[in-house]
Design a protein around this motif. Structure first.
Motif, PDB file in Angstrom:
ATOM      1  N   UNK A 153       0.823  -1.217   0.000  1.00 49.91           N
ATOM      2  CA  UNK A 153       0.000   0.000   0.000  1.00 49.91           C
ATOM      3  C   UNK A 153       0.859   1.270   0.000  1.00 49.91           C
ATOM      4  N   UNK A 154       2.115   1.168   0.423  1.00 51.55           N
ATOM      5  CA  UNK A 154       2.975   2.339   0.543  1.00 51.55           C
ATOM      6  C   UNK A 154       3.859   2.592  -0.670  1.00 51.55           C
ATOM      7  N   UNK A 155       4.204   1.547  -1.394  1.00 50.05           N
ATOM      8  CA  UNK A 155       5.161   1.701  -2.497  1.00 50.05           C
ATOM      9  C   UNK A 155       4.535   2.382  -3.706  1.00 50.05           C
ATOM     10  N   UNK A 156       5.268   3.278  -4.349  1.00 49.41           N
ATOM     11  CA  UNK A 156       4.784   3.869  -5.596  1.00 49.41           C
ATOM     12  C   UNK A 156       4.706   2.784  -6.680  1.00 49.41           C
ATOM     13  N   UNK A 157       3.868   2.993  -7.689  1.00 47.57           N
ATOM     14  CA  UNK A 157       3.748   2.010  -8.776  1.00 47.57           C
ATOM     15  C   UNK A 157       5.102   1.708  -9.414  1.00 47.57           C
ATOM     16  N   UNK A 158       5.335   0.436  -9.688  1.00 51.22           N
ATOM     17  CA  UNK A 158       6.557   0.004 -10.362  1.00 51.22           C
ATOM     18  C   UNK A 158       7.680  -0.404  -9.426  1.00 51.22           C
ATOM     19  N   UNK A 159       7.637   0.037  -8.178  1.00 53.34           N
ATOM     20  CA  UNK A 159       8.707  -0.335  -7.257  1.00 53.34           C
ATOM     21  C   UNK A 159       8.470  -1.719  -6.675  1.00 53.34           C
ATOM     22  N   UNK A 192       8.469   0.689   8.280  1.00 56.25           N
ATOM     23  CA  UNK A 192       7.990   0.965   6.927  1.00 56.25           C
ATOM     24  C   UNK A 192       7.681   2.450   6.754  1.00 56.25           C
ATOM     25  N   UNK A 193       7.039   3.058   7.727  1.00 57.94           N
ATOM     26  CA  UNK A 193       6.722   4.499   7.637  1.00 57.94           C
ATOM     27  C   UNK A 193       8.004   5.326   7.590  1.00 57.94           C
ATOM     28  N   UNK A 194       8.977   5.005   8.426  1.00 56.28           N
ATOM     29  CA  UNK A 194      10.235   5.759   8.437  1.00 56.28           C
ATOM     30  C   UNK A 194      11.023   5.561   7.134  1.00 56.28           C
ATOM     31  N   UNK A 195      11.095   4.326   6.696  1.00 56.26           N
ATOM     32  CA  UNK A 195      11.957   3.980   5.566  1.00 56.26           C
ATOM     33  C   UNK A 195      11.364   4.361   4.216  1.00 56.26           C
ATOM     34  N   UNK A 196      10.062   4.164   4.068  1.00 62.03           N
ATOM     35  CA  UNK A 196       9.461   4.300   2.743  1.00 62.03           C
ATOM     36  C   UNK A 196       8.382   5.370   2.653  1.00 62.03           C
ATOM     37  N   UNK A 197       8.127   6.091   3.724  1.00 61.76           N
ATOM     38  CA  UNK A 197       7.164   7.172   3.746  1.00 61.76           C
ATOM     39  C   UNK A 197       6.047   6.977   2.732  1.00 61.76           C
ATOM     40  N   UNK A 198       4.847   6.816   3.208  1.00 58.76           N
ATOM     41  CA  UNK A 198       3.691   6.554   2.336  1.00 58.76           C
ATOM     42  C   UNK A 198       3.610   7.559   1.195  1.00 58.76           C
ATOM     43  N   UNK A 199       3.381   7.031   0.014  1.00 50.89           N
ATOM     44  CA  UNK A 199       3.296   7.896  -1.179  1.00 50.89           C
ATOM     45  C   UNK A 199       1.983   8.651  -1.194  1.00 50.89           C
TER      46      UNK A 199
END
Length: 177
Positions: free
Chosen positions: A78-84, A170-177
């Motif tokens: 749910x957090x990753x941008x499309x394609x990642x 996950x919030x710290x590392x990948x910050x929700x898009x």
């Protein structure tokens, strides 16, 4: 005709031995093709949780690892941008609480949760872009020394502290898009 084969830890170990792989390493089930988040783990027998629980945790290790795996897949997807794509490998896990066998036989299988037994997860991760290039990778040791002082939404989930630890990462590392 499609044939369904049940997955068990014993079948993975047997397949690994047949293929010449070391018996000590059991891999998590592979995700379906096209999955954006892949989570697996190294040998659960080497995890702090299993070593410290004197065998109590090994029988359930694939259960709680599978539940943590599903949690990370759901949240990270749910957090990753499309394609990642994100690959995560748990290399060590220590669940919140501990067994205190010195309390006597009646308490032998009871996990005591105190602030001196915080949850800890060590993991490796690789974040890849749509073209397959590595955007970020590393190893992290997650620990929440104040796990009992923070509010928690669910008191019925036995992995609530570990899941919150992973959510915070996950919030710290990948910050929700």
């Amino acid at each position: 005709m499609n044939r369904i084969v049940p997955f068990t830890l014993a079948s993975v170990l047997a397949a690994g031995l047949a293929a010449g792989a070391p018996a000590a390493r059991a891999a998590a089930p592979q995700p379906a093709d096209g999955a954006r988040v892949h989570v697996d783990w190294t040998d659960p027998a080497a995890f702090t949780e299993v070593r410290d629980s004197h065998g109590r945790g090994m029988l359930r290790a694939t259960d709680w690892l599978g539940r943590l795996q599903k949690h990370v897949v759901m949240r990270a997807d749910a957090m990753l941008p499309p394609g990642q794509r994100l690959d995560v490998t748990f290399t060590d896990v220590k669940l919140a609480g501990a067994f205190e066998p010195w309390r006597g036989p009646a308490m032998d299988d009871v996990r005591i949760v105190k602030d001196i037994y915080p949850p800890r997860i060590t993991l490796r991760f690789t974040l890849r872009g749509a073209d397959g290039s590595i955007i970020e990778e590393g190893e992290r040791t997650l620990r929440d020394a104040a796990f009992l002082s923070r509010g928690i939404a669910s008191t019925s989930d036995t992995l609530r502290y570990e899941k919150r630890l992973l959510d915070d990462w996950l919030r710290r590392e990948f910050k929700a898009a």
